[in-house]
Motif scaffolding. Structure first.
Motif, short mmCIF file in Angstrom:
data_model
loop_
_atom_site.label_atom_id
_atom_site.label_comp_id
_atom_site.label_asym_id
_atom_site.label_seq_id
_atom_site.Cartn_x
_atom_site.Cartn_y
_atom_site.Cartn_z
N SER A 130 0.84 -1.19 0.00
CA SER A 130 0.00 0.00 0.00
C SER A 130 0.87 1.24 0.00
CB SER A 130 -0.95 0.02 1.21
OG SER A 130 -0.22 0.06 2.42
N LEU A 131 0.24 2.36 -0.26
CA LEU A 131 0.90 3.67 -0.27
C LEU A 131 0.26 4.53 0.80
CD1 LEU A 131 2.93 5.56 -1.81
CD2 LEU A 131 0.93 6.36 -3.10
N ARG A 132 1.07 5.18 1.64
CA ARG A 132 0.56 6.04 2.70
C ARG A 132 0.96 7.48 2.43
NH1 ARG A 132 3.11 4.13 7.40
NH2 ARG A 132 4.56 5.85 7.58
N ILE A 133 -0.02 8.37 2.49
CA ILE A 133 0.21 9.80 2.32
C ILE A 133 -0.26 10.48 3.59
CG2 ILE A 133 -0.29 11.85 0.93
CD1 ILE A 133 -1.03 9.88 -1.36
N GLY A 134 0.65 11.14 4.30
CA GLY A 134 0.33 11.64 5.63
C GLY A 134 0.59 13.13 5.82
N LEU A 135 -0.03 13.65 6.87
CA LEU A 135 0.09 15.05 7.25
C LEU A 135 0.16 15.14 8.76
CD1 LEU A 135 -0.28 18.20 6.77
CD2 LEU A 135 -2.73 17.77 6.97
N LYS A 136 1.10 15.95 9.26
CA LYS A 136 1.18 16.25 10.69
C LYS A 136 0.97 17.74 10.86
CE LYS A 136 4.26 17.87 12.89
NZ LYS A 136 5.50 18.43 13.44
N ALA A 137 -0.05 18.13 11.65
CA ALA A 137 -0.37 19.54 11.87
C ALA A 137 0.02 19.94 13.29
CB ALA A 137 -1.87 19.78 11.67
N TYR A 158 4.67 16.86 5.84
CA TYR A 158 4.03 16.00 4.86
C TYR A 158 4.92 14.79 4.65
CZ TYR A 158 1.76 20.46 3.80
OH TYR A 158 1.09 21.66 3.89
N GLU A 159 4.30 13.62 4.45
CA GLU A 159 5.12 12.44 4.24
C GLU A 159 4.45 11.48 3.28
OE1 GLU A 159 4.13 9.22 7.69
OE2 GLU A 159 5.31 10.94 8.34
N ILE A 160 5.28 10.64 2.66
CA ILE A 160 4.79 9.58 1.79
C ILE A 160 5.62 8.34 2.08
CG2 ILE A 160 6.30 10.26 -0.13
CD1 ILE A 160 4.01 9.39 -2.02
N ALA A 161 4.98 7.18 2.09
CA ALA A 161 5.68 5.94 2.41
C ALA A 161 5.06 4.78 1.64
CB ALA A 161 5.61 5.65 3.91
N ALA A 162 5.89 3.85 1.25
CA ALA A 162 5.45 2.59 0.66
C ALA A 162 5.49 1.52 1.74
CB ALA A 162 6.34 2.21 -0.51
N GLU A 163 4.44 0.71 1.83
CA GLU A 163 4.32 -0.31 2.86
C GLU A 163 4.19 -1.69 2.22
OE1 GLU A 163 0.78 0.95 4.86
OE2 GLU A 163 1.77 2.60 5.88
N LEU A 164 4.83 -2.66 2.83
CA LEU A 164 4.82 -4.01 2.28
C LEU A 164 4.80 -5.01 3.42
CD1 LEU A 164 5.15 -5.88 -0.23
CD2 LEU A 164 7.62 -5.76 0.16
N GLY A 165 4.05 -6.08 3.24
CA GLY A 165 4.00 -7.14 4.24
C GLY A 165 3.71 -8.47 3.58
N THR A 166 4.21 -9.55 4.18
CA THR A 166 3.97 -10.86 3.61
C THR A 166 4.06 -11.92 4.70
OG1 THR A 166 4.68 -12.44 1.90
CG2 THR A 166 6.40 -11.20 3.01
N PRO A 167 3.20 -12.95 4.64
CA PRO A 167 3.33 -14.08 5.57
C PRO A 167 4.42 -15.03 5.10
CG PRO A 167 1.45 -14.42 4.13
CD PRO A 167 2.01 -13.06 3.79
N ILE A 168 5.06 -15.69 6.05
CA ILE A 168 6.06 -16.70 5.73
C ILE A 168 5.85 -17.89 6.66
CG2 ILE A 168 7.79 -15.10 4.83
CD1 ILE A 168 9.15 -15.09 7.50
N TRP A 169 6.38 -19.01 6.27
CA TRP A 169 6.29 -20.24 7.06
C TRP A 169 4.84 -20.57 7.46
CZ3 TRP A 169 7.36 -21.47 12.76
CH2 TRP A 169 7.57 -22.84 12.91
#
Length: 285
Positions: A130-137, A158-169
């Motif tokens: 997912s992609l996160r677009i954030g704001l801190k006031a 202002y910030e932008i972040a890429a998020e990644l997750g996956t199950p294993i085992w």
């Protein structure tokens, strides 16, 4: 400097990176379904009399002892397919004790707001990305008076972040991580522009029945701030910390306990923070 050493380190305790609550009630980073959501009330406390210097070495705080007790109200809700709204409001209690006096202040810190966008928005099947677009006031103005402890940095981020997750085992273990960039604007009332920051988070977790355990490493690397047009590279902030946490089902929700343990940094206090929160979710997959 626009504030006394005690006020500066107190403010640093509030603005230093802290462990955000779960990205989703399931522990994954999948965007919430429309109408599904969660809400969490969490408390966090940290006390420090040492700090990381400009070269990464540790020193005694010139302010004496700085402590912060915080309460965070955080929630998220799925708006439409593929889009989730995340929000957080903190309340801080700051205390600075030096040989001459003890000072206290309580009030609202910096609220945060973010939109999280998943692959469902593009008509694709849900993926753990997912992609996160954030704001801190700013929750309040940054006080120029050195006698007043600041609860905020007084400017927008202002910030932008890429998020990644996956199950294993066979889903017994999972990996969650994100990386992003934060743009920090100028507080025109003080002429100070905090330096932009790069940040990253990587966690390995496991679920055992109704319990969850997670161990994360979190890093932030900033550039030097600008004060009245003058760059201050020696004041750049950096931090690497370890964040262990555990959660288990209690009643209708989940109780979560954790710690944020700094292992290296620059221009930030060294204190270990402890947190405890309770999360209640509804809807969802």
């Amino acid at each position: 400097m626009v504030c006394s050493p005690g006020a500066a380190w107190a403010q640093a305790m509030c603005s230093a990176p802290h462990a955000a609550p779960s990205l989703a009630a399931s522990g994954s980073i999948l965007v919430l379904e429309p109408g599904a959501g969660w809400i969490q009330l969490a408390a966090r406390g940290v006390r420090s009399d040492r700090f990381f210097g400009a070269g990464g070495e540790t020193h005694d705080l010139p302010a004496g002892t700085v402590s912060t007790g915080s309460v965070y109200l955080t929630g998220a809700v799925g708006l439409v397919r593929g889009i989730e709204l995340w929000a957080q409001v903190p309340v801080h209690h700051l205390r600075v004790v030096d040989p001459a006096q003890a000072r206290n202040r309580t009030g609202i810190g910096d609220p945060r707001l973010a939109l999280r966008v998943g692959t469902e928005l593009l008509g694709l099947s849900p993926r753990p990305v997912s992609l996160r677009i954030g704001l801190k006031a700013p929750g309040s103005d940054f006080p120029v008076d050195p006698r007043i402890l600041p609860l905020t940095e007084g400017q927008l981020d202002y910030e932008i972040a890429a998020e990644l997750g996956t199950p294993i085992w066979s889903d017994r273990l999972y990996v969650v991580g994100w990386a992003g960039y934060r743009w920090r604007t100028e507080d025109t009332s003080t002429g100070r522009e905090p330096g932009d920051e790069r940040f990253a988070h990587l966690a390995l977790g496991t679920r055992l029945g109704s319990a969850r355990m997670e161990l994360a490493i979190e890093a932030m690397d900033g550039i030097g701030p600008i004060q009245n047009g003058v760059s201050l590279p020696a004041s750049a902030r950096r931090l690497v910390q370890i964040n262990p946490s555990v959660g288990w089902v209690v009643g209708r929700g989940r109780l979560e306990a954790g710690a944020q343990i700094p292992v290296s940094g620059r221009n930030l206090p060294t204190g270990t923070a402890l947190s405890l929160g309770y999360l209640v979710a509804w809807g969802g997959r």
